[in-house]
Design an enzyme around this catalytic site. Structure first.
Site, PDB file in Angstrom:
ATOM      1  N   TRP A 154       0.631  -1.153  -0.111  1.00 40.21           N
ATOM      2  CA  TRP A 154      -0.049   0.043   0.041  1.00 40.21           C
ATOM      3  C   TRP A 154       0.740   1.295   0.107  1.00 40.21           C
ATOM      4  CZ3 TRP A 154      -1.163  -4.239   2.993  1.00 40.21           C
ATOM      5  CH2 TRP A 154      -2.243  -5.187   2.630  1.00 40.21           C
ATOM      6  N   HIS A 171      -7.065   1.946   1.975  1.00 36.90           N
ATOM      7  CA  HIS A 171      -8.227   1.199   1.656  1.00 36.90           C
ATOM      8  C   HIS A 171      -9.351   1.365   2.741  1.00 36.90           C
ATOM      9  CE1 HIS A 171      -5.712  -2.253   4.420  1.00 36.90           C
ATOM     10  NE2 HIS A 171      -5.707  -0.788   4.959  1.00 36.90           N
ATOM     11  N   ARG A 197      -3.578   6.209  -2.996  1.00 38.32           N
ATOM     12  CA  ARG A 197      -2.479   5.260  -3.127  1.00 38.32           C
ATOM     13  C   ARG A 197      -1.330   6.058  -3.925  1.00 38.32           C
ATOM     14  NH1 ARG A 197      -3.922  -0.507  -3.619  1.00 38.32           N
ATOM     15  NH2 ARG A 197      -5.483  -0.407  -1.787  1.00 38.32           N
ATOM     16  N   GLN A 211     -13.400   2.331  -3.070  1.00 38.64           N
ATOM     17  CA  GLN A 211     -13.502   0.810  -2.686  1.00 38.64           C
ATOM     18  C   GLN A 211     -14.806   0.766  -1.644  1.00 38.64           C
ATOM     19  OE1 GLN A 211     -10.279  -0.247  -0.076  1.00 38.64           O
ATOM     20  NE2 GLN A 211      -8.879  -1.013  -2.025  1.00 38.64           N
ATOM     21  N   VAL A 254      -6.462 -11.162   6.794  1.00 37.95           N
ATOM     22  CA  VAL A 254      -7.335 -12.272   6.484  1.00 37.95           C
ATOM     23  C   VAL A 254      -6.496 -13.499   6.327  1.00 37.95           C
ATOM     24  CG1 VAL A 254      -9.333 -11.131   5.592  1.00 37.95           C
ATOM     25  CG2 VAL A 254      -7.161 -11.953   4.010  1.00 37.95           C
ATOM     26  N   ALA A 297     -14.444 -10.883   5.156  1.00 39.58           N
ATOM     27  CA  ALA A 297     -14.209  -9.367   4.679  1.00 39.58           C
ATOM     28  C   ALA A 297     -13.737  -9.527   3.165  1.00 39.58           C
ATOM     29  CB  ALA A 297     -12.978  -8.629   5.637  1.00 39.58           C
TER      30      ALA A 297
HETATM   31  N1  PHE Z   1      -8.105  -3.748   1.659  1.00 41.53           N
HETATM   32  C1  PHE Z   1      -7.619  -4.684   0.451  1.00 41.53           C
HETATM   33  C2  PHE Z   1      -6.867  -3.767  -0.176  1.00 41.53           C
HETATM   34  O1  PHE Z   1      -7.036  -2.636  -0.521  1.00 41.53           O
HETATM   35  C3  PHE Z   1      -8.597  -5.355   0.128  1.00 41.53           C
HETATM   36  C4  PHE Z   1      -9.163  -6.294   0.930  1.00 41.53           C
HETATM   37  C5  PHE Z   1     -10.128  -6.247   1.794  1.00 41.53           C
HETATM   38  C6  PHE Z   1      -8.784  -7.693   1.401  1.00 41.53           C
HETATM   39  C7  PHE Z   1     -10.638  -7.074   2.748  1.00 41.53           C
HETATM   40  C8  PHE Z   1      -9.127  -8.578   1.845  1.00 41.53           C
HETATM   41  C9  PHE Z   1     -10.162  -8.384   2.862  1.00 41.53           C
HETATM   42  O2  PHE Z   1      -6.184  -4.339  -1.028  1.00 41.53           O
END
Ligand code: PHE
Length: 329
Positions: A154, A171, A197, A211, A254, A297
């Site tokens: 990120w 995110h 970003r 998002q 996750v 998620a």
């Molecule tokens: N937050 C992650 C991203 O922006 C996406 C994501 C959200 C992945 C929730 C897993 C669970 O790349």
């Protein structure tokens, strides 16, 4: 020669002028090439110098005077005539109407609302969060401690703040943490929002985009539940003409993690979201007992969805404010 008589006659004549056409006739009669005033001025050359001087000045002054009278009368008459014309104008009820240009939603807003509707119909609540985040919510609490190599995934806009390091959220996942800190399961939420970003831009990357985070937590939640929700969502949004596939992927918050790719009509496979089962460390950081809860998620790239749905080939168009582009929606 005496121009006194001529003057009198001309002034009387002028009072009789009723419209623009008559005024033009009047002008030609006296000031035209063969007009009487023109004639007087022309005949000056035959007079003696003394007479010429006296009469010349007088005649020229008179000419100017009459010219300005004509101008005044002309503008008066024009005003009058347009007024009468306006009054006489009839409304043509058979004439085609003038199309009123309405404002409309930006394609991203439009798609975002559609997506929100679909998730709401599946019992998800809409939650929103701040664009400016702390390092804790954007990273640490999501199992991405400082110096964790995954942080590089990120590219971050850091703000010049001290002592607390603030950033523009990369995110929408920080809202998982903020929400769970204040709420207990079971719940299902979505979090639409703008993310940032620090990246160079091209047709599929931009320094900000949208998002939609999803989070569902309960005692028995499995990947099967996630698949069902996502498939239902995509079907409702795109209709039946889609194919999806899940590929293993890595996100620190996750376990297991995966990416969802989809194909719409004749498009290539396109990654549209990251997802996975909530990591026990995330549950720990919000004060849940990890063994008690399970959840999934996901984070959907709204721009990508809009691009697929509306066949937009460059993400930058969505942020260009270009009316040629926007008016198509
Ligand atoms: N937050 C992650 C991203 O922006 C996406 C994501 C959200 C992945 C929730 C897993 C669970 O790349």
């Amino acid at each position: 020669m005496d121009i006194g008589d001529l003057k009198k006659r001309i002034f009387i004549d002028l009072t009789k002028v009723k419209d623009l056409a008559e005024l033009e006739q009047f002008r030609i009669k006296y000031l035209g090439r063969k007009g009487e005033i023109t004639f007087v001025l022309k005949s000056l050359k035959d007079l003696s110098i003394a007479k010429r001087k006296k009469l010349g000045t007088e005649a020229n002054q008179f000419k100017k005077e009459i010219e300005s009278k004509i101008e005044n009368l002309k503008s008066q008459l024009i005003k009058q005539e347009t007024k009468t014309k306006e009054r006489e104008k009839k409304i043509d009820i058979t004439a085609p109407g003038i199309r009123i240009v309405h404002g409309h939603l930006h394609p991203l807003t439009h798609i975002m609302r559609k997506i929100e509707d679909i998730f709401q119909s599946m019992g998800f609540r809409i939650i929103e969060g701040p664009d400016i985040e702390t390092e804790y919510y954007n990273f640490d609490a999501l199992n991405i401690p400082q110096d964790h190599p995954a942080r590089d995934a990120w590219d971050t806009f850091w703000l010049k703040t001290k002592p607390q390091r603030l950033l523009l959220r990369t995110h929408t996942s920080p809202m998982q943490v903020r929400f769970m800190e204040k709420n207990n399961p079971p719940f299902r939420i979505i979090v639409p929002g703008r993310v940032f970003r620090y990246e160079s831009t091209d047709a599929s990357h931009f320094y900000n985009f949208y998002q939609l985070e999803g989070l569902m937590v309960d005692t028995h939640i499995s990947i099967a539940n996630f698949k069902a929700v996502v498939e239902e969502f995509l079907k409702k949004l795109f209709g039946e003409e889609i194919e999806t596939r899940m590929r293993p992927s890595y996100y620190p918050f996750v376990e297991p993690g995966f990416d969802i790719e989809m194909k719409y009509l004749s498009s290539d496979w396109l990654e549209i979201m990251g997802a996975g089962m909530v990591h026990p460390n995330v549950f720990k950081s919000v004060g849940y007992v990890p063994g008690n809860w399970q959840g999934f998620a996901f984070g959907i790239g709204i721009d990508r969805i809009a691009m697929l749905k509306y066949k937009i080939n460059d993400i930058r168009l969505l942020y260009s404010s270009d009316l040629h582009f926007l008016n198509q929606f």
